[in-house]
Write a protein that holds these residues in place. Sequence first.
Motif, mmCIF file in Angstrom:
data_model
loop_
_atom_site.group_PDB
_atom_site.id
_atom_site.type_symbol
_atom_site.label_atom_id
_atom_site.label_comp_id
_atom_site.label_asym_id
_atom_site.label_seq_id
_atom_site.Cartn_x
_atom_site.Cartn_y
_atom_site.Cartn_z
ATOM 1 N N MET A 1 0.838 -1.181 0.000
ATOM 2 C CA MET A 1 0.000 0.000 0.000
ATOM 3 C C MET A 1 0.883 1.244 0.000
ATOM 4 O O MET A 1 1.578 1.511 0.958
ATOM 5 C CB MET A 1 -0.878 0.043 1.248
ATOM 6 N N LYS A 2 0.837 1.959 -1.066
ATOM 7 C CA LYS A 2 1.596 3.185 -1.192
ATOM 8 C C LYS A 2 0.675 4.354 -0.813
ATOM 9 O O LYS A 2 -0.463 4.420 -1.278
ATOM 10 C CB LYS A 2 2.077 3.329 -2.629
ATOM 11 N N ALA A 3 1.164 5.246 0.029
ATOM 12 C CA ALA A 3 0.351 6.368 0.498
ATOM 13 C C ALA A 3 -0.157 7.201 -0.676
ATOM 14 O O ALA A 3 0.576 7.505 -1.602
ATOM 15 C CB ALA A 3 1.158 7.241 1.442
ATOM 16 N N ASN A 4 -1.451 7.527 -0.641
ATOM 17 C CA ASN A 4 -2.021 8.388 -1.673
ATOM 18 C C ASN A 4 -2.920 9.477 -1.069
ATOM 19 O O ASN A 4 -3.611 10.170 -1.786
ATOM 20 C CB ASN A 4 -2.778 7.564 -2.723
ATOM 21 N N VAL A 5 -2.914 9.589 0.254
ATOM 22 C CA VAL A 5 -3.687 10.618 0.951
ATOM 23 C C VAL A 5 -2.698 11.483 1.720
ATOM 24 O O VAL A 5 -1.907 10.984 2.506
ATOM 25 C CB VAL A 5 -4.704 9.989 1.932
ATOM 26 N N GLY A 6 -2.732 12.767 1.500
ATOM 27 C CA GLY A 6 -1.763 13.621 2.168
ATOM 28 C C GLY A 6 -2.353 14.887 2.753
ATOM 29 O O GLY A 6 -3.478 15.259 2.469
ATOM 30 N N GLY A 7 -1.573 15.506 3.613
ATOM 31 C CA GLY A 7 -1.819 16.823 4.179
ATOM 32 C C GLY A 7 -3.216 17.131 4.662
ATOM 33 O O GLY A 7 -3.735 16.513 5.584
ATOM 34 N N ILE A 8 -3.811 18.128 4.016
ATOM 35 C CA ILE A 8 -5.133 18.607 4.410
ATOM 36 C C ILE A 8 -6.167 17.498 4.276
ATOM 37 O O ILE A 8 -7.084 17.392 5.096
ATOM 38 C CB ILE A 8 -5.525 19.835 3.565
ATOM 39 N N ASP A 9 -6.037 16.668 3.267
ATOM 40 C CA ASP A 9 -6.952 15.552 3.049
ATOM 41 C C ASP A 9 -6.979 14.642 4.277
ATOM 42 O O ASP A 9 -8.043 14.218 4.733
ATOM 43 C CB ASP A 9 -6.518 14.782 1.809
ATOM 44 N N LYS A 10 -5.805 14.342 4.843
ATOM 45 C CA LYS A 10 -5.725 13.510 6.043
ATOM 46 C C LYS A 10 -6.454 14.154 7.217
ATOM 47 O O LYS A 10 -7.218 13.504 7.920
ATOM 48 C CB LYS A 10 -4.265 13.295 6.452
ATOM 49 N N VAL A 11 -6.198 15.439 7.428
ATOM 50 C CA VAL A 11 -6.804 16.158 8.552
ATOM 51 C C VAL A 11 -8.330 16.149 8.437
ATOM 52 O O VAL A 11 -9.037 15.898 9.417
ATOM 53 C CB VAL A 11 -6.265 17.605 8.629
ATOM 54 N N VAL A 12 -8.841 16.406 7.243
ATOM 55 C CA VAL A 12 -10.294 16.435 7.023
ATOM 56 C C VAL A 12 -10.893 15.051 7.241
ATOM 57 O O VAL A 12 -11.939 14.911 7.880
ATOM 58 C CB VAL A 12 -10.618 16.961 5.609
ATOM 59 N N ARG A 13 -10.235 14.018 6.736
ATOM 60 C CA ARG A 13 -10.739 12.652 6.899
ATOM 61 C C ARG A 13 -10.762 12.235 8.376
ATOM 62 O O ARG A 13 -11.754 11.691 8.855
ATOM 63 C CB ARG A 13 -9.870 11.656 6.118
ATOM 64 N N ILE A 14 -9.657 12.486 9.079
ATOM 65 C CA ILE A 14 -9.582 12.099 10.489
ATOM 66 C C ILE A 14 -10.597 12.888 11.313
ATOM 67 O O ILE A 14 -11.315 12.323 12.142
ATOM 68 C CB ILE A 14 -8.150 12.277 11.026
#
Length: 64
Positions: A1-14
């Motif tokens: 699994m290669k990371a494809n979610v970063g930065g602001i996207d991570k914060v919003v999802r969490i």
Amino acid sequence: MKANVGGIDKVVRIGGGAALVGLTVAGMIGPWGWIGVVPLLTGVFGFCPAYTLLGIKTCPAEKA
């Protein structure tokens, strides 16, 4: 699994996932709120299977 979610996207999802799960545990919304586990986990692990299928990547560019 290669990371494809970063930065602001991570914060919003969490944040969104934790909010849905928290509201469900508090009894403020129905059991459908457990769907918040999905964005919570994709944010924590930095990998979204749907992004892979759609060819989307919000991580910064890798250095060569």
